[in-house]
Design an enzyme around this catalytic site. Structure first.
Site, short mmCIF file in Angstrom:
data_model
loop_
_atom_site.label_atom_id
_atom_site.label_comp_id
_atom_site.label_asym_id
_atom_site.label_seq_id
_atom_site.Cartn_x
_atom_site.Cartn_y
_atom_site.Cartn_z
N ASP A 301 1.02 -0.86 -0.45
CA ASP A 301 0.00 -0.43 -0.05
C ASP A 301 1.23 1.24 0.05
O ASP A 301 1.57 1.08 0.23
CB ASP A 301 -1.59 0.04 1.15
CG ASP A 301 -2.36 0.30 1.08
OD1 ASP A 301 -2.62 1.61 0.11
OD2 ASP A 301 -3.41 0.52 1.66
C1 BGC Z 1 -5.19 2.76 0.17
C2 BGC Z 1 -4.82 2.21 -1.07
C3 BGC Z 1 -5.34 2.73 -2.22
C4 BGC Z 1 -4.57 3.72 -2.51
C5 BGC Z 1 -3.90 3.85 -3.78
C6 BGC Z 1 -3.65 3.59 -0.10
O1 BGC Z 1 -3.50 4.75 0.45
O2 BGC Z 1 -5.20 2.92 1.68
O3 BGC Z 1 -6.45 1.80 -0.90
O4 BGC Z 1 -5.74 1.56 -3.71
O5 BGC Z 1 -3.61 4.24 -1.81
O6 BGC Z 1 -5.00 4.88 -3.82
#
Ligand code: BGC
Length: 768
Positions: A301
C-alpha cells in the site's frame, strides 16, 4: 412384439452405455486438452518473460518493482520527477494519472522512451465505477445481487480500459465490524460468506473472461490482510486476533478473490501477529502463495515500505526494503525504498538476485497476461472511449444498482410511498448537490453527469420546494483538525427558512448524514451520529407536525436511535452515484419497492461496537432480566438493525420450515430445507430469503448463527412461493483448533427468514 421390445430395450441400454462412455471420454479429453492448453500457455509466458529478463539490466529490473504516482490524490505525497522516471524505465508502473483519454494515453506512453519500451501497469482506484458511478461498495453489497455487482465492475472495466488504465485497486474485501472505521464504505460489510461471493463477482467483472481482452482490467485484492479489524476503528491502527478468527471470519473473501483469479494483491498497512503485513512472510508467502497458490504479484500500500520504520520493525529504508522483498512483496507503492536500496542490499548479500528476479518476473507476467507485451493488444482507442463511457445503458445499470442498494429502515404508518401530487419540502445540505452523491473514493467520476436528488424528485413532482436547512458539521474538533467552518447565526437562518418551506408542504423529505469526506480512508469517527447541527434541523422539521422522511446519506452505519423520534420513515441511501436522484424519486413515489438488506449491523450506540450478527454465545448469555450475565447495564445487547435487515412497502410472511429429513448421515447426504414465502401486503416486491446455521456443540465455540445460503424471490401481492435450500455437510464445516476446515457430527439449528433476527427455526442431527 415382446421380443422386439426386449431386444430394443437391450439395444437402448447398450446405446446408453456407449453414450456415457463417449461422454466420459469426451470430457476427459477436453479436460486434458484444456489442461494441456493451460500448460502450454504457461510455458509460452515463462519463455517470453525469461527471454525478456535476459535482456534487462539490474536497474531495469528494479524499475519494474517500482510504482509511482504523479499526484498525491490518495496519500500523503507524490513521486518527484515522475515523468522522467517513466521515460528512463526507473518506474515501470504508475497510478493516479488523470486527464482526458488522450492526455492519459500520452502520459502512459512515456515508457516508450525507455530502452526496452516495456509498457507501464497503469493503475487507478476505480472503487465504484470509473465515469459512471455506482453506489459505494457497502451500498452495492446491500443488493445481495452478485450478478448485478459483477455487471457494475464490468462496466467500470470497459470504461476505464478505453481511457488507458489496465489495473484497478479493487475489490476491497476487508471484513468490517466496526463502523467507526471510515473505510467500511469500501467493502461488503461483516459477513465472510456474502463477502466472498461479492469478492468473486467483482474480480470476474473487472477481469472479464480473459485478461488479454482490451476491456479487461486487472483486479487487486486489498488490503491483505485483516485491515478491517483496526483497533478502535482508528485507521491504520494495530490489528490483533487469533488465527482461528482470521481463518474463520476475515480470510475467506481474500481467498475467494484469489481463487477467482485476481492478478494482484495489495498488502495492508496494519500489522498481523505483531509483524506489519508489508514485512509479513507468513502472510504474503506461506499463506498467500504456498497455501493458497496465488500466482500473481503483491504490491504494497501507499508508502508502506517506508512505514515499516515507524512501525518499529526496520531501522531505515534499506532494512525496510530488505524485509519487504524477503516477505514476498513484488512492487513498492510510492516509497521508492526498493529502487533506492536493492542494489546495495544485493552487493551486501542481504537479498539475492533470485529474489529480485522472482519479483520482476511476476510483474512482467502480469503485463504479459494483460497482453501489454504483445504489441497491438492494448492500443488506445479514442473512439471506443467516447462510445462506451457514461452510456444510457451504463446509467440504467447505475440506477438499478442504486435502487437495489437502498434499505428501508423505518416506515411508520406506511408514510412511504408518496403520491405523485404530494407537495414536498426537500430539505438538507446534500439534497441539491451533485458531488455529494459520490464518495471520497471517486477519483475520475464525472460530477456534472450526476442527477441530484432535487432534480430527480422534481422530474416526478413539480410542486417540490427546496431549502438547504443546515450546514454539514458543527463538531469543533473536526473543524479544528480537518478545516471547515460553522456559523451559528447562519444556521438559525437556514433552519428558519427550512421550517417555512416545510410549513407550505404536505410532507418533508430531508437528506441528512455525512458528507463525502466524512467516510473513506483516514476518516475514522468516535461519534457516528448525524452531526449535531443537522439533528437540530431534523427536530425543527418534526415540530411542524408534517410527516418527516429521512434519507440517510452516509458511508457507514450510523447511530440513529434518537433520530427515529423525529422521523416517520427512514431510507438508507448510502452514496448512490450518478443516477442518485432518479433512483430516489422512484423509491419515494413507489415506482420501485425497496429491497435492500443491510450487510453491516447498525449499533444503538457507539459503546456497543463491535456489534455483529455472527457473534459467540458466551458462557453467560443474556436471556432476559438476570444478574451476572453478559449484558450492558445501560444498553440492550441487540443492535438497532441487524445484518440482513431491510423492510419493503409490502410484507412477507414465512411459513414454518419443512425439512426433508431430521437425521442425516455422512458427507454425501443432502438436506432440503423448504419454506413458503407469501407476499401478504399490497405491493409487488422482492425478498431476500436468508438461511443461517448454528452448531450448538462443537470442539471450538461457534457463532450463534452464520449465513450459509440465500435466494431472492419476487412476489406479487397475495402470491406465495416455495423456496428450497440444499444443505450439505460442507455447510457445516468450520476451522477447528488445528485450523482444519472440517465438520463435526451433532445437532444443528437452521434459521430461515428475511433478516438474521427475523427467522423461523428447525433442528436436525447429522452423523458421520
Ligand atoms: C489506500 C489504498 C489505495 C492506495 C492508492 C492507499 O492509501 O489504502 O486502498 O488503493 O492508497 O491510491
Amino acid at each position: 412384439m415382446v421380443k422386439t421390445g426386449r431386444l430394443s430395450g437391450k439395444n437402448d441400454s447398450m446405446n446408453q452405455k456407449l453414450r456415457i462412455i463417449s461422454i466420459v471420454v469426451a470430457i476427459a479429453f477436453s479436460c486434458s486438452a484444456g489442461w494441456a492448453q493451460r500448460v502450454s500457455k504457461q510455458t509460452q509466458m515463462n519463455e517470453f518473460v525469461t527471454a525478456l529478463m535476459k535482456k534487462m539490466t539490474l536497474d531495469e529490473k528494479l524499475g519494474q518493482l517500482n510504482l509511482i504516482t504523479p499526484a498525491a490524490r490518495t496519500g500523503p505525497f507524490a513521486t518527484k520527477n515522475a515523468t522522467a522516471k517513466m521515460m528512463d524505465g526507473s518506474a515501470g508502473n504508475v497510478f493516479g494519472v488523470l486527464g482526458t483519454p488522450s492526455s492519459v494515453h500520452s502520459k502512459l506512453s512515456l515508457a516508450d522512451s525507455s530502452r526496452l519500451k516495456i509498457p507501464l501497469l497503469s493503475g487507478l482506484d476505480i472503487i465504484h465505477g470509473y465515469k459512471t458511478i455506482f453506489p459505494i461498495p457497502l451500498g452495492l453489497s446491500c443488493t445481495w445481487d452478485s450478478t448485478l455487482i459483477e455487471r457494475t465492475a464490468r462496466i467500470a472495466a470497459v470504461e476505464a480500459t478505453a481511457a488507458g488504465y489496465n489495473w484497478t485497486f479493487s475489490p476491497m474485501v476487508d471484513i468490517t465490524r466496526d463502523p467507526r472505521w471510515g473505510r467500511v464504505m469500501e467493502g461488503s460489510g461483516e459477513d465472510p460468506f456474502l463477502g466472498s461471493i461479492i469478492a468473486r463477482a467483482m474480480v470476474k467483472g473487472y477481469q472479464g473472461k480473459d485478461l488479454k481482452d482490451p476491456t479487461s482490467l486487472m483486479a487487486c485484492i486489498k488490503h491483505f490482510g485483516m485491515y478491517g479489524a483496526a483497533e478502535a476503528g482508528r485507521d491504520y491502527n494495530t490489528t490483533d486476533m487469533s488465527r482461528l478468527s482470521m481463518y474463520q471470519n476475515y480470510l475467506p473473501p481474500y481467498k475467494a478473490a484469489v481463487d477467482a483469479g485476481a492478478g494482484s494483491v495489495m498488502c495492508s498497512f496494519n500489522e498481523v501477529d505483531g509483524i506489519p503485513a508489508t514485512a509479513n512472510k507468513w502472510l504474503l508467502t506461506d499463506l498467500l502463495r504456498n497455501q493458497w497458490g496465488f500466482n500473481g504479484f503483491v504490491v504494497t500500500d501507499y508508502n508502506a515500505v517506508q512505514e515499516l520504520i515507524a512501525h518499529g520493525v526496520a531501522a531505515d529504508y534499506k532494512q525496510a526494503a530488505q524485509l519487504s522483498l524477503s516477505a514476498g512483496v513484488d512492487m513498492d507503492m510510492v516509497s521508492e525504498s526498493m529502487i533506492a536500496s536493492l542494489k546495495d542490499l544485493l552487493k551486501a548479500g542481504k537479498v539475492s538476485m533470485a529474489q529480485i528476479d522472482a519479483a520482476c518476473s511476476r510483474v512482467l507476467e502480469a503485463k504479459y497476461k494483460l497482453g501489454l507485451l504483445s504489441g497491438s493488444a492494448r492500443q488506445f482507442d479514442a473512439a471506443r472511449a467516447a462510445q462506451v463511457t457514461l452510456t444510457d445503458e451504463n446509467k440504467s445499470i447505475a440506477k438499478l444498482a442504486a435502487l437495489k442498494s437502498f434499505v428501508l429502515l423505518e416506515n411508520k404508518n406506511n408514510t412511504l410511498p408518496l403520491k405523485k401530487n404530494t407537495h414536498i419540502a426537500l430539505i438538507g445540505p446534500f439534497a441539491n448537490n451533485q458531488r455529494e452523491m459520490f464518495s471520497s473514493w471517486v477519483i475520475a467520476g464525472d460530477v456534472k453527469s450526476v442527477v441530484t436528488i432535487y432534480d430527480g424528485i422534481r422530474a416526478k413532482a413539480s410542486e417540490t420546494i427546496y431549502a438547504e436547512g443546515s450546514q454539514v458539521n458543527d463538531d469543533t474538533i473536526t473543524i479544528k483538525k480537518r478545516g471547515g467552518s460553522f456559523d451559528s447565526l447562519k444556521q438559525q437562518r437556514m433552519i428558519k427558512e427550512a421550517v417555512d418551506a416545510a410549513q407550505k408542504s404536505d410532507v418533508i423529505v430531508t437528506v441528512l448524514g455525512e458528507s463525502s469526506t466524512m467516510s473513506g480512508e483516514a476518516r475514522s469517527r468516535t461519534d457516528i451520529s448525524i452531526p449535531h447541527c443537522q439533528r437540530e434541523l431534523l427536530k425543527a422539521l418534526k415540530s411542524t407536525g408534517k410527516p418527516v422522511i429521512l434519507l440517510l446519506l452516509n458511508g457507514r452505519p450510523l447511530t440513529i436511535q434518537e433520530d427515529l423520534l423525529y422521523t416517520d420513515a427512514v431510507v438508507e441511501i448510502w452514496r448512490p452515484g450518478t443516477e442518485a436522484g432518479n433512483a430516489i424519486a422512484d423509491v419515494l413515489f413507489g415506482d420501485y419497492n425497496p429491497s435492500g438488506k443491510l450487510t453491516m449491523t447498525f449499533p444503538r450506540s457507539v459503546g456497543q461496537i463491535p456489534v455483529y450478527y455472527n457473534h459467540k454465545n458466551t458462557g453467560r448469555p443474556y436471556l432476559g432480566k438476570q444478574e451476572y450475565v453478559s449484558s450492558y447495564m445501560d444498553q440492550y445487547n441487540s443492535p438497532l438493525y441487524s445484518f440482513g435487515y431491510g423492510l419493503s412497502y409490502t410484507t412477507f410472511k414465512y411459513s414454518q420450515i419443512s425439512l426433508s429429513d431430521t437425521l442425516l448421515r455422512g458427507t454425501k447426504a443432502k438436506l432440503k430445507a423448504t419454506i413458503t414465502v407469501t407476499n401478504s401486503g399490497s405491493y409487488a416486491g422482492e425478498e431476500t430469503v436468508q438461511l443461517y446455521l448454528n452448531d450448538p456443540v462443537a470442539s471450538v465455540t461457534r457463532p450463534v448463527e452464520e449465513l450459509k445460503h440465500f435466494q431472492k424471490v419476487f412476489l406479487k401481492p397475495g402470491e406465495s412461493k416455495q423456496v428450497t435450500f440444499d444443505i450439505t455437510a460442507n455447510d457445516l464445516k468450520f476451522f477447528n483448533s488445528n485450523l482444519k476446515w472440517d465438520w463435526e457430527a451433532g445437532r444443528f439449528v437452521v434459521f430461515i427468514g428475511g433478516g438474521s433476527d427475523m427467522v423461523k427455526t428447525a433442528g436436525f442431527v447429522w452423523e458421520k
